[in-house]
Scaffold this motif. Sequence first.
Motif, short mmCIF file in Angstrom:
data_model
loop_
_atom_site.label_atom_id
_atom_site.label_comp_id
_atom_site.label_asym_id
_atom_site.label_seq_id
_atom_site.Cartn_x
_atom_site.Cartn_y
_atom_site.Cartn_z
N THR A 13 0.76 -1.10 0.60
CA THR A 13 0.01 0.09 0.31
C THR A 13 1.11 1.40 -0.04
N PRO A 181 -11.97 0.68 -10.22
CA PRO A 181 -10.36 0.92 -10.04
C PRO A 181 -10.11 0.95 -11.52
N ARG A 207 -9.03 -3.50 1.15
CA ARG A 207 -9.07 -2.41 0.72
C ARG A 207 -10.17 -1.41 -0.23
N THR A 208 -10.59 -2.21 -0.53
CA THR A 208 -11.66 -2.24 -1.37
C THR A 208 -12.82 -1.90 -0.84
N GLU A 469 -5.41 3.89 -4.02
CA GLU A 469 -6.65 2.74 -3.55
C GLU A 469 -7.60 3.12 -3.21
N ALA A 474 -9.76 8.55 -6.04
CA ALA A 474 -9.36 7.18 -7.12
C ALA A 474 -10.78 6.91 -7.45
N ASP A 539 0.65 0.45 -4.91
CA ASP A 539 -0.18 0.27 -4.43
C ASP A 539 0.10 -2.12 -5.12
#
Length: 569
Positions: A13, A181, A207-208, A469, A474, A539
Amino acid sequence: MTIRLQFLGAATTVTGSQYLLTTERARILVDCGMFQGSPNESIRNRIPLAYDPKAIDAILLTHAHLDHCGLIPHVVAEGFAGPIWATNGTVELAALVLLDSGKLQEEFAKRDARWERRHPDKAEAEDREEEAKLEAAIELADQGEDITIPDGPAGPYVVPPTGSAVSGEHVATSVEPASAPAAPAPAADPAPAAAQAPAADPEHALRTQPPHLDIDLDEALYDEADARASLAAFRGIHYDTEFDVAPGIRATFVDAGHILGSAIIRLSVTDAEGDTPVRIVFSGDLGRTDTPILRDPTIVTDADYVLVESTYGGREHEPEQEAIRILSETVRLVADHDGVLLVPSFAIGRTQEVVWELDRLLEQGKIPPLPLYLDSPMASKASDVYRRHPDYYDEETRHLLETEASPLDYPHQIVVNDMQQSQAIARAPRPYMIVASNGMLTGGRVVGHLRNLIGDPRAVLLFVGYQGEGTLGAHLQAGATTVKLDGQPHDVRCQVRSISGFSAHADESELLDWLGHFAAGKRPGDPGFPRRVFLVHGDPDAQAALEPKVQALGFDTVIPHWHQVAELD
Ligand SMILES: [Zn+2]
């Protein structure tokens, strides 16, 4: 001799930079940064410290961005009592960043308390959700700690995928198709299976994030008083001067060209008297060559181990001239349509460069003299630090200083001091420009402006920096058509543009050029040829794209997971 290096942040990250280096004689941290971005990421700031802060001898700080220094007040409050070494420029900027961070956290905590009083039911559900996220983060950290990266022979070390143990516990969030993304790495560079991030991967789930922005509603991790107390531990140093950090550890800071005072840190580590030192180079955030104001990143040629940032793996910035062309075209577009240009910008570095370029464009008659609202108290203070430190400028800027009184100022700029003035901008006669922080739209005054402008087709939202991300930035950059701001849905009608050429980070070719100097004139196994290169601060897609190219230079590579330990010999 065994040196243990633990990756406590910026592992797969781009935020939370923190590395713990341990020998039999000493323990130090390189960077002590905060996780920023999506709420799932910032929860990582809350997990228990992986070390006893009282047992840490010193902290070395590469630069003053919050994702590199933001946890310092917390670690000091928990008992760290050693010195924090940084360049003089970084010491001044870090003071601004940490005091601001403490104040913001207090404000959020107060807002949270008010909100919880008004919505007790929702608050309870939210607390449960936060706790589940925290547990998932703690489990993920534990998984990382379970797998040590051995110091083995050359050949790419494959990090075993972290298990699916927590996948059932974490609820994966779905993203509307319109806001998927950013495009993955080019087909020529297929990502390894580990980086494909299947939905069951807890790392991926963590992370999503959908394109919703909810201001973090946690209690303050530290307050302004904690931040102020931590400043007493800072010690200013000069570039290119080796000094003792702890028994057996010497450090040299060299210019990284990323923001004012930023450094690449070279460590020389011995475990006992008479040992041959092990040389470890931490790239920190690497700047770009030929950018305004600051010097180019320093070339380093020898190391046993290198940690290199990989933010822009797989990507190239457009040439500077193209970036400037897009900026001037966008300003003229806004001027011609009585619009508003909103530039979300990092207070330190980006803001000064954007203002610099606008000043140049105006001087060359390429843009009309639109008013520019600088709506970031921290950016204004950071500009003061930049003005005080011509010793950090490159030749070109020093030359400009001789001919022009204030190259860091745009003549039609209006510095916005308080919230009232910030809100009043919406009533100002158009056209005009706003530069407001923060740069990834995760909070700050820019969010208020975005709320006003997101539905306005005559407004242009212009990104000039990296969008992590899962951040709102983003999602907008990737073409989200609907977003939520503090729970309220908004249709995106403003124009969204991006310029990567003003990035403070090296792009892929620049990263590879910088790394290439370690290999120049040497072969694997030669003294000074790195035995291993760790890819950090990127990322997963970026790291997957970059890794084979780093290997093609002859290096053995590792992409460490969060909390993993590497043994260095
Ligand atoms: Zn940085």
